[in-house]
Enzyme design. Structure first.
Site, PDB file in Angstrom:
ATOM      1  CD  GLU A   1      -2.229   1.470   2.713  1.00  0.00           C
ATOM      2  OE1 GLU A   1      -3.006   2.110   2.836  1.00  0.00           O
ATOM      3  OE2 GLU A   1      -2.861  -0.054   3.411  1.00  0.00           O
TER       4      GLU A   1
ATOM      5  CG  ASP B   1      -0.414   1.456   6.394  1.00  0.00           C
ATOM      6  OD1 ASP B   1       0.121   0.939   5.798  1.00  0.00           O
ATOM      7  OD2 ASP B   1      -0.644   2.838   6.206  1.00  0.00           O
TER       8      ASP B   1
ATOM      9  CG  ASP C   1      -8.515   4.652   5.209  1.00  0.00           C
ATOM     10  OD1 ASP C   1      -9.405   4.234   4.806  1.00  0.00           O
ATOM     11  OD2 ASP C   1      -7.902   5.889   5.827  1.00  0.00           O
TER      12      ASP C   1
ATOM     13  CG  ASP D   1      -4.746   2.210   8.930  1.00  0.00           C
ATOM     14  OD1 ASP D   1      -5.058   1.313   7.666  1.00  0.00           O
ATOM     15  OD2 ASP D   1      -4.613   3.307   8.750  1.00  0.00           O
TER      16      ASP D   1
END
Length: 691
Positions: A471, A544, A548, A546
């Site tokens: 990402e 990541d 997103d 998180d």
């Protein structure tokens, strides 16, 4: 080695011995699948009675001792003497192969059972089988031990371990009670023989419930109750549907509707030459006039997946056969003619529809009823009766012609939408093929057509290589330094890729990120995907830790599931597990401090509590990784990329249908079910919000 081979070396297996010697011939396998097949041999006998108009209730009980009982309120198995064998009807049904009431057209006009081996096979493969029949005001009973009739000396509850005494001179159908006049029915309870079935074979509750629900859809008005008495909390599920296969289609469809559920019914006659048993015992080839009844429910939706179920006399035919071929032939023939008639409005040109174009987004249930259908094998997965193909095809063409010619406003609008959808699918297919041809030409002309942003590895050993989909460019820089360049390749993606569950094939191929992922893996996409051509042994999604990152991972998994599913099915798609926290535990003196990585808030609190208990301090504040780019190369290598230390989550598909439903729920066009799913979730915990 002896070359002597004569008739004395041949084995002749009599009756049920053949079933016990070669069970796979009759039930497919001796694992859980074969165990479930036995259950349905008994249930289908009760369903055939309901199809013939006798009995509207069937109870299936899964007892705590792993026995199965099936009860119906139909006519009951005949208890009088069968003249050819001199045995009662009950004993004939449960001990003689190819014996029953479904060979001619006298007892059943159309039935699922037709080989006459179902009940006798279950009996042969059971350690114990008890049957009770209510007829003529009396309850009759008979028991069997591995196919042999006799009497169990039960102390209290029936058990297969009770002492068994086989009948010697003649079998006895015992009178064990009385019932009211006019009360009829059959109860069969059996214990599967663990000498036959593999260790670990068990009854699949979800499969049983699914099949019961399916049967209730196919026989409107029939009630099927499943009682599961295993476990601490017994449960009961009841299925009864008045809407038949139209309701079944609504149940199967997961996408928003383009059309209402259309119902098409028809019938056709054909002649068939079959051997008929004469009074003198001879089999004489006779030409018979048959009638095949066709019942079809179908609807198109906004999605792209096809859900098609076909049945013959309520027996599922998952591998198709002549009825499915007739359906596809009639559907394609009719829609091709309609597109040609409306070519100017649809801007279709001279291109022709193909089967995949008309099946995209289609949910359909097809049932045919005919006497003595020809199946391939006892498991009845493929219909082979040749005449059914033309009958079904004609019925489909006639039904759709009436629907498309209807003057009703709704019918006209929906017919137009169907034509728009199938032509759009055709154009997408042609566009995808052109794109593929362009790529092939590029490969032939250029030394390399791979995206410039790909950071490839040196090894040519596919099994030992890994593609990390990373990402963002910031994480790519760190990953370049952290990777093993011999075996690990990197492909960065920018932001969130297209949600391919909602998009067409053409939109997917037009998306730069999706196209580059497919191009780098190098095995094609969709139905043309070739797993052997994949350039990497593993594909690892590294996003990541998180919200997103989780969304990006879900979008990428959607792409793999829809267009590169063999990669997922073979277990070659993984998700990297980067840490959330880095705790530096202090050591006294010059001893280096300990580095501890944690992967959840709960784990972090546990580590901190452990350090406090040991009287050790730690650096404050604790480092919280918001993204991969916040790690340095050594940290990323140690925690996420190094084969010696990392943790990977393998993405697996245990049940393709269930996975498909989840992807449609989470990523599909229909928002309302997704909202209900979120609202009905675990609730909102303010402490879990990352602020």
């Amino acid at each position: 080695m002896s070359t002597d081979y004569s008739a004395r070396h041949l084995s002749v297996l009599e009756g049920l011995e053949a079933v016990r010697k070669r069970p796979g011939m009759y039930i497919g396998s001796t694992d859980s699948r074969g165990l479930m097949h036995c259950v349905w041999e008994i249930i289908d006998n009760a369903v055939d009675e309901a199809l013939a108009g006798f009995g509207t209730e069937i109870d299936v009980v899964l007892h705590a001792d792993d026995s199965v009982e099936v009860r119906d309120r139909a006519r009951g198995i005949p208890v009088d003497i069968e003249p050819k064998t001199g045995l009662t009807g009950v004993e004939v049904v449960f001990t003689k192969l190819h014996a029953g009431g479904k060979f001619g057209s006298g007892s059943y006009a159309a039935s699922g059972g037709l080989h006459g081996v179902g009940a006798s096979v279950v009996n042969a493969l059971s350690e114990r089988l008890d049957v009770e029949v209510d007829r003529d005001g009396v309850t009759w009973a008979m028991s069997f031990h591995r196919g042999e009739p006799g009497i169990f000396a039960d102390a209290e509850a029936p058990t297969p371990d009770a002492p068994f005494t086989p009948f010697t001179s003649g079998s006895e159908l015992r009178k064990v009670g009385r019932v009211a006049k006019g009360v009829t029915g059959t109860r069969v309870r059996y214990w599967a023989d663990r000498q036959i079935f593999t260790k670990g074979a068990g009854f699949q509750t979800e499969e049983l419930l699914g099949r019961a629900r399916q049967t209730a859809f196919l026989v409107p008005g029939l009630g099927i109750r499943i009682h599961d008495e295993r476990g601490e909390q017994p449960s009961t599920e009841t299925f009864r549907f008045a809407g038949g296969i139209s309701e079944f289609v609504e149940h199967l469809a997961s996408d928003a509707a383009v059309t209402d559920t259309w119902r098409i019914q028809g019938s056709g006659g054909y002649t068939e030459t079959v051997p008929v048993l004469q009074e003198n015992g001879h089999m004489v080839p006779t030409e018979l006039n048959r009638v095949c009844e066709v019942d079809l429910a179908l609807r198109w939706g906004t999605g792209y997946d096809t859900v098609f179920k076909s049945f013959v006399n309520i027996i599922s035919t998952p591998k198709g056969g002549t009825h499915q071929a007739g359906f596809e032939q009639g559907l394609l023939k009719f829609l091709r003619a309609e597109v040609e008639k409306n070519a100017r409005r649809l801007k279709a040109g001279s291109d022709k529809l193909e089967k995949d174009d008309v099946l995209a987004g289609l949910t359909a249930v097809l049932t045919v009823r005919l006497p003595e259908p020809q199946f391939e094998g006892q498991t009845k997965e493929v219909l082979g009766t040749p005449a059914v193909r033309a009958i079904v095809s004609n019925a489909v063409v006639k039904g759709l012609t009436e629907r498309f010619a209807s003057p009703k406003r709704d019918d006209k609008a929906q017919s137009s939408l169907v034509l728009d959808k199938v032509v759009a699918e055709m154009k997408s297919r042609i566009s995808a093929r052109a794109h593929k041809e362009t790529q092939r030409r590029k490969n032939a002309l250029e030394s390399s057509s791979l995206p410039a942003k790909l950071v490839d590895c040196r090894s040519n050993d596919v099994a030992d290589t890994e593609l990390f989909i990373v990402e963002g460019d910031s994480a790519l820089g760190t990953a370049k330094l952290a990777r093993d360049s011999e075996h690990q390749a990197l492909l960065p993606i920018r932001g969130k890729i297209l949600n391919v569950q909602k998009a067409s094939v053409a939109d997917m191929l037009g998306n730069a990120e999706c196209a580059s992922i497919i191009q780098v893996i190098g095995a094609g996409s969709g139905r043309s995907f070739d797993l052997e051509a994949a350039r990497y042994g593993k594909v690892i999604i590294m996003s990541d830790a998180d919200v997103d990152g989780a969304h990006i991972r879900t979008l990428l998994l959607t792409l793999f599931f829809r267009y590169m599913r063999p990669m997922v099915e073979e277990g070659r798609v993984f998700a990297a597990v980067p840490p959330l926290h880095r705790v530096v535990a202090m050591n006294p003196g010059s001893k280096p401090n300990d580095i501890i990585y944690t992967y959840s808030e709960t784990e972090l609190q546990g580590v901190l509590a452990g350090l406090k208990k040991q009287g050790r301090s730690y650096q404050d504040p604790i480092q919280r990784y918001k993204g991969l780019g916040e790690m340095d190369a050594d940290q990323l290598a140690e925690t996420t990329m190094s084969r010696a230390h990392r943790t990977l989550r393998r993405v697996r598909v245990e049940d393709a249908d269930a996975a498909n439903r989840v992807f449609e729920l989470l990523m599909g066009n229909d928002v309302a079910p997704r909202k209900e799913f979120i609202v009905a979730g675990q609730g909102l915990d303010r402490g879990r919000i990352d602020v």
